[in-house]
Scaffold this active site. Sequence first.
Site: not given
Ligand code: C5P
Length: 297
Positions: A96-98, A10, A137
């Site tokens: 990865v991590a992109g 995405k 996501d």
């Molecule tokens: O939900 P996900 O594990 O993909 O999110 C990774 C990190 O991104 C979270 O630990 C947080 O630090 C940050 N994040 C956030 N607010 C969001 C989505 C992600 O702060 N709405």
Amino acid sequence: MSVSVRVPAKINLALRVGERRADGYHELSTVFQAVGLYDTLTAARAPALTASVSGEGCALVPTGEGNLALRAARLLQVRTGVREGAELHVAKAIPVAGGLAGGSADAAAALVACDALWQTGLVREDLLALAAELGSDVPFAVHGGTALGTGRGCQLTEVLARGRYYWVLVLAERGLATPEVFALHDDLAPRPRADVEAVLAALRSGDPAALGRALGNDLQAAALRLRPELDRVLSAGVEAGALGVVVSGSGPTVAMLAASGPAAVRLAAEVAGCGWARAVRTAEAPVAGARLVTMPG
Ligand code: C5P
């Protein structure tokens, strides 16, 4: 017996970051678009749950319980009371991590694959609810297309999007850690700028030039602070005639919008020639979310 699922990356056409909540997540208002760059996950019948990874950046992906596909399958197994396992294999093309939600894509693919393999019979809403437990996501990776994400990013609303869009994705040498980018964003405290309404209006009218102008990402300032060379990437896209350029999600991938398929190929060649991009891909959008490409049985 095995099943395969193809799942797209995405990009965020608009990413507006609001307040940091008590749970540490931020309130988002984002327009997701699924682009034609895919990981493929295969799930084969097996007594236990295992995962392996090949392809783009696979050395960086854990294969143990930290693997997002494995965690997704484990969650589905626990919630449905399925006793069998699955041998999961992820063939990665999404870096990865992109900032392209590659790990979330793999989690979504595992849910869809294991749901089919184990014939759990869950409805789409159940799958989306499990997806939301796995990451912000993940629901969009199941959903695909173009959608507005609110809350943590998990509450999806269909948006009217006309037309096809031709993207150039400029991949960086090293990834960026999403929590680090959000934390720096909080320290920088920029005013929210991404114009979600302008992006939605451009999509409604199917106007790529208007979409190019409207692209925006509130995390871009933090990503640029952590990776200053991204500024040159963005400028190179503009100079090469992109309709718009934006850092995707928490970066460091840069998405550049082109007017047509051939224009995207030309743009890709031009920005690839500048020397700093690790790789450049072209991708059409929008595309469907995680889908079975081989059926069980
Ligand atoms: O939900 P996900 O594990 O993909 O999110 C990774 C990190 O991104 C979270 O630990 C947080 O630090 C940050 N994040 C956030 N607010 C969001 C989505 C992600 O702060 N709405």
